[in-house]
Design an enzyme around this catalytic site. Structure first.
Site, PDB file in Angstrom:
ATOM      1  N   ASP A   1    -113.253  -5.276 -27.614  1.00  0.00           N
ATOM      2  CA  ASP A   1    -113.372  -5.649 -26.373  1.00  0.00           C
ATOM      3  C   ASP A   1    -114.433  -6.592 -25.936  1.00  0.00           C
ATOM      4  O   ASP A   1    -115.373  -6.923 -27.060  1.00  0.00           O
ATOM      5  CB  ASP A   1    -113.838  -4.363 -25.446  1.00  0.00           C
ATOM      6  N   GLU A   2    -114.386  -7.444 -25.099  1.00  0.00           N
ATOM      7  CA  GLU A   2    -115.269  -8.653 -25.005  1.00  0.00           C
ATOM      8  C   GLU A   2    -115.373  -9.757 -26.039  1.00  0.00           C
ATOM      9  O   GLU A   2    -116.254 -10.031 -26.497  1.00  0.00           O
ATOM     10  CB  GLU A   2    -116.773  -8.058 -24.374  1.00  0.00           C
TER      11      GLU A   2
ATOM     12  N   GLN B   1    -114.485 -12.732 -26.349  1.00  0.00           N
ATOM     13  CA  GLN B   1    -115.227 -14.117 -26.323  1.00  0.00           C
ATOM     14  C   GLN B   1    -116.671 -14.326 -26.899  1.00  0.00           C
ATOM     15  O   GLN B   1    -116.998 -15.285 -27.001  1.00  0.00           O
ATOM     16  CB  GLN B   1    -115.168 -14.332 -24.762  1.00  0.00           C
TER      17      GLN B   1
ATOM     18  N   CYS C   1    -105.922 -14.159  -7.489  1.00  0.00           N
ATOM     19  CA  CYS C   1    -107.196 -14.793  -6.639  1.00  0.00           C
ATOM     20  C   CYS C   1    -106.877 -14.266  -5.383  1.00  0.00           C
ATOM     21  O   CYS C   1    -106.041 -13.320  -5.074  1.00  0.00           O
ATOM     22  CB  CYS C   1    -107.004 -16.401  -6.654  1.00  0.00           C
TER      23      CYS C   1
ATOM     24  N   CYS D   1    -106.541 -15.428  -2.871  1.00  0.00           N
ATOM     25  CA  CYS D   1    -105.507 -16.338  -1.725  1.00  0.00           C
ATOM     26  C   CYS D   1    -104.068 -15.830  -2.383  1.00  0.00           C
ATOM     27  O   CYS D   1    -103.056 -16.097  -1.538  1.00  0.00           O
ATOM     28  CB  CYS D   1    -105.626 -17.772  -2.059  1.00  0.00           C
TER      29      CYS D   1
END
Length: 204
Positions: free
Chosen positions: A95-96, A98, A153, A155
């Site tokens: 996990d994580e 990055q 998002c 929107c």
């Protein structure tokens, strides 16, 4: 042949929940899972029965599991070989991802290719300035399978950007690449909404 899988998404896309559900699915089939997370993600830790500090992978919907902490200097391949002597690990879940170094991503790829153990990595693609993390970049370069965990998002468009906010709710446009936080600090947004807030912040 085992593969290196990279599953990425914006903040709030349930990456961690999917990582933990994947772990559960493997274990339900009596498979042994080595769950790891980089030490950069320092939000959740606990002390086990032996007084050792261990990591915790925790999702926003309440799922959690103990995980081994991987520091930036660790050789993941060497640690895996040592753990595998006793555990006979069937799959690795990170996990994580990055926050892994490029070398650590290469370690995971080598585990797949040389030791035939599948590796599933879950994490972000880009930071709050829409720039790739080193670990994410290397995963895009060498992972065998790449898939997006989609979210939306506010929107309604697809979220692709991880907007960072200060304590007053203002978007942050500069700073260190790494700043650990959750819903209190980040929001997954589409690029159009992100750019609108970015331009407003800079007075364009």
């Amino acid at each position: 042949m085992a593969k290196l899988y990279y599953k990425f998404g914006a903040m709030g896309s349930s990456k961690t929940a999917q990582a933990l559900m994947t772990k559960f699915n493997y274990e339900e089939k009596s498979k042994r899972v080595w769950l790891i997370k980089p030490s950069t993600d320092n939000r959740d830790y606990c002390v086990d029965g032996n007084g050792k500090t261990v990591g915790v992978v925790r999702s926003r919907i309440g799922l959690l599991s103990e995980a081994e902490i991987i520091s930036s200097e660790d050789n993941i391949r060497a640690i895996f070989i040592k753990r595998n002597l006793d555990a006979n690990i069937d799959v690795i879940i990170c996990d994580e991802c990055q926050f892994l170094s490029e070398k650590q991503v290469e370690d995971l790829k080598n585990i797949c290719d040389e030791l035939d153990v599948p590796v599933l990595c879950f994490g972000l693609r880009v930071d709050f300035q829409t720039k790739m993390f080193p670990g994410s970049k290397r995963l895009f370069e060498i992972a065998d399978s790449i898939s997006e965990i989609k979210s939306i998002c506010r929107c309604g468009r697809k979220a692709t950007v991880n907007a960072r906010f200060d304590d007053d709710g203002n978007i942050i446009t500069e700073g260190d690449q790494i700043c650990i936080g959750g819903n209190d600090r980040y929001e997954g947004m589409c690029y159009k909404c992100y750019r609108a807030l970015y331009k407003e912040r800079l007075g364009f």
